[in-house]
Motif scaffolding. Structure first.
Motif, PDB file in Angstrom:
ATOM      1  N   GLY A  45       0.821  -1.214   0.000  1.00 25.32           N
ATOM      2  CA  GLY A  45       0.000   0.000   0.000  1.00 25.32           C
ATOM      3  C   GLY A  45       0.846   1.251   0.000  1.00 25.32           C
ATOM      4  N   MET A  46       0.780   2.012  -1.102  1.00 24.74           N
ATOM      5  CA  MET A  46       1.631   3.189  -1.240  1.00 24.74           C
ATOM      6  C   MET A  46       0.845   4.492  -1.142  1.00 24.74           C
TER       7      MET A  46
ATOM      8  N   PRO B  45       0.068   3.495 -10.676  1.00 25.72           N
ATOM      9  CA  PRO B  45       1.426   3.710 -11.177  1.00 25.72           C
ATOM     10  C   PRO B  45       2.125   4.927 -10.592  1.00 25.72           C
ATOM     11  N   VAL B  46       1.394   6.023 -10.370  1.00 27.56           N
ATOM     12  CA  VAL B  46       2.026   7.237  -9.843  1.00 27.56           C
ATOM     13  C   VAL B  46       2.595   6.985  -8.446  1.00 27.56           C
ATOM     14  N   ARG B  47       1.918   6.174  -7.674  1.00 25.08           N
ATOM     15  CA  ARG B  47       2.395   5.885  -6.314  1.00 25.08           C
ATOM     16  C   ARG B  47       3.571   4.917  -6.333  1.00 25.08           C
TER      17      ARG B  47
ATOM     18  N   ALA C 282       8.985  -2.301  -7.418  1.00 19.58           N
ATOM     19  CA  ALA C 282       7.613  -1.805  -7.320  1.00 19.58           C
ATOM     20  C   ALA C 282       6.692  -2.731  -8.104  1.00 19.58           C
ATOM     21  N   ILE C 283       5.667  -3.258  -7.445  1.00 17.65           N
ATOM     22  CA  ILE C 283       4.801  -4.288  -8.023  1.00 17.65           C
ATOM     23  C   ILE C 283       3.377  -3.764  -8.123  1.00 17.65           C
ATOM     24  N   ASN C 284       2.856  -3.718  -9.356  1.00 21.94           N
ATOM     25  CA  ASN C 284       1.461  -3.309  -9.561  1.00 21.94           C
ATOM     26  C   ASN C 284       0.590  -4.557  -9.451  1.00 21.94           C
TER      27      ASN C 284
ATOM     28  N   VAL D  26       2.667 -11.879  -3.835  1.00 21.81           N
ATOM     29  CA  VAL D  26       3.461 -12.865  -3.094  1.00 21.81           C
ATOM     30  C   VAL D  26       4.423 -13.603  -4.020  1.00 21.81           C
ATOM     31  N   GLU D  27       3.913 -14.080  -5.150  1.00 21.06           N
ATOM     32  CA  GLU D  27       4.765 -14.824  -6.076  1.00 21.06           C
ATOM     33  C   GLU D  27       5.871 -13.937  -6.644  1.00 21.06           C
ATOM     34  N   THR D  28       5.541 -12.691  -6.942  1.00 15.28           N
ATOM     35  CA  THR D  28       6.542 -11.784  -7.508  1.00 15.28           C
ATOM     36  C   THR D  28       7.628 -11.467  -6.492  1.00 15.28           C
ATOM     37  N   ILE D  29       7.233 -11.202  -5.255  1.00 17.53           N
ATOM     38  CA  ILE D  29       8.225 -10.902  -4.212  1.00 17.53           C
ATOM     39  C   ILE D  29       9.153 -12.089  -4.003  1.00 17.53           C
TER      40      ILE D  29
END
Length: 354
Positions: free
Chosen positions: A180-181, A207-209, A221-223, A230-233
């Protein structure tokens, strides 16, 4: 130094949900060990927006009329009897929580848990969307000339990130996931960087955040619109979970992802507050991974460190301030923060600007 103190001031008062009017009020008079501050900048917080839209957060119900705003900084213009820490002319950040100093929470150093706390803009206490406020001298922290008032106002949400780092014992070289950004999440990125985290994974929908998070120090940064958090991290982190995860959005799915992104023995901080009080979590995962879970409620003893870190220039937090409004435009500021999440990062009100 002698300051001219007016008899009345302008204040932005909420009279009902989504209605704020500017009116004249008497200027507060500082009491013993208190100072009067000319408020120069106030950040709009997510809690302000929630009170503005819904009139309550959980059991805290607005008693109309009410003044919102608690992320604030300004100039001391008068002091009451017995004040020794500050003087007229000092530039200060204002810690917005006054505690009793007598209870077991206060005496143990956990004054954020004081049952008698009076917090700016938390019912029934008025906040800082006004030209002047008074505060106890021990809650005023001098700021260097290199730190603007608007940056100093951000010490308040930055303190939440510092407290999360302290609670989860974030160490140099650690990996951390921040879900959460919003403004608190973005400043949590700055805190993680200041604490020496080597890998900072962040998630959001906007995207801006995500781009703002990169500028503040996020390494990835993951959208979550098009990637599984979870899988991407885990893929980016050598198929291992992270040491620490902070959920800052108050989103149940983000909280579940934060938990599942942890390695065995990892630490989870619950920073954001969801609308619902109960959220399902994978108890088998918590037990099998021996996860430590930490609640984060505001902060304690963070302002001096927060000012020093932000003044060091480790992060360009000025880039977070996207929208600026005068006191008379406070309702427009609240609407902007409420409705423009795809473009706005931090909205700031300037009580002495026209």
């Amino acid at each position: 130094m002698i300051m001219n103190i007016p008899a009345t001031m302008k204040a932005a008062i909420m009279t009902e949900p989504r209605t704020i009017v500017t009116t004249e009020l008497p200027v507060p008079e500082p009491g013993e060990h208190e100072a009067l501050i000319k408020v120069m900048a106030v950040g709009v917080c997510g809690s302000d927006v929630h009170y503005y839209e819904h009139g309550r957060i959980g059991s805290a119900i607005v008693q109309y009329p009410m003044i919102l705003g608690h992320e604030c900084a300004g100039e001391v213009i008068a002091v009451g009897p017995g004040v020794t820490r500050v003087k007229a002319g000092d530039r200060v950040a204002i810690e917005p929580q006054t505690t009793c100093g007598r209870c077991s929470a206060c005496k143990s150093g956990k004054y954020n848990l004081c049952p008698e706390v009076e917090f700016f803009a938390t019912p029934p206490i008025d906040g800082a969307f006004a030209q002047y406020v008074k505060a106890r001298e021990d809650l005023l922290f001098p700021i260097p000339d290199t730190l603007s008032y608007e940056e100093a106002a951000l010490v308040e949400p930055f303190s939440v990130g510092i407290h999360a780092a302290n609670r989860t014992n974030l160490k140099p070289g650690s990996s951390v996931a921040i879900m959460g950004m919003g403004p608190v999440g973005l400043l949590a990125v700055a805190a993680a960087k200041a604490y020496g985290a080597s890998r900072i994974y962040v998630t959001d929908l906007e995207p801006v955040r995500l781009e703002a998070a990169r500028k503040l120090g996020a390494t990835h940064a993951i959208n979550v619109r098009d990637q599984d958090a979870v899988e991407t991290i885990k893929a980016l982190n050598g198929r291992s979970g992270v040491d620490v995860a902070w959920e800052t959005a108050g989103n149940p799915l983000a909280l579940q992802s934060a938990l599942l992104s942890l390695k065995r023995g990892g630490k989870l901080a619950v920073v954001g507050l969801p609308v619902q009080a109960e959220v399902p979590l994978n108890i088998h995962f918590i037990s099998d991974h021996e996860v430590d879970i930490y609640g984060v409620f505001r902060y304690t003893d963070t302002y001096a460190a927060g000012i020093e870190i932000l003044a060091s220039g480790i992060c360009d937090i000025r880039s977070l301030i996207t929208d600026r409004y005068s006191l008379g435009q406070t309702q427009e500021a609240m609407e902007r923060a409420l409705n423009n999440k795809s473009e706005s990062l931090k909205v700031v009100v300037y009580p002495h600007e026209q």
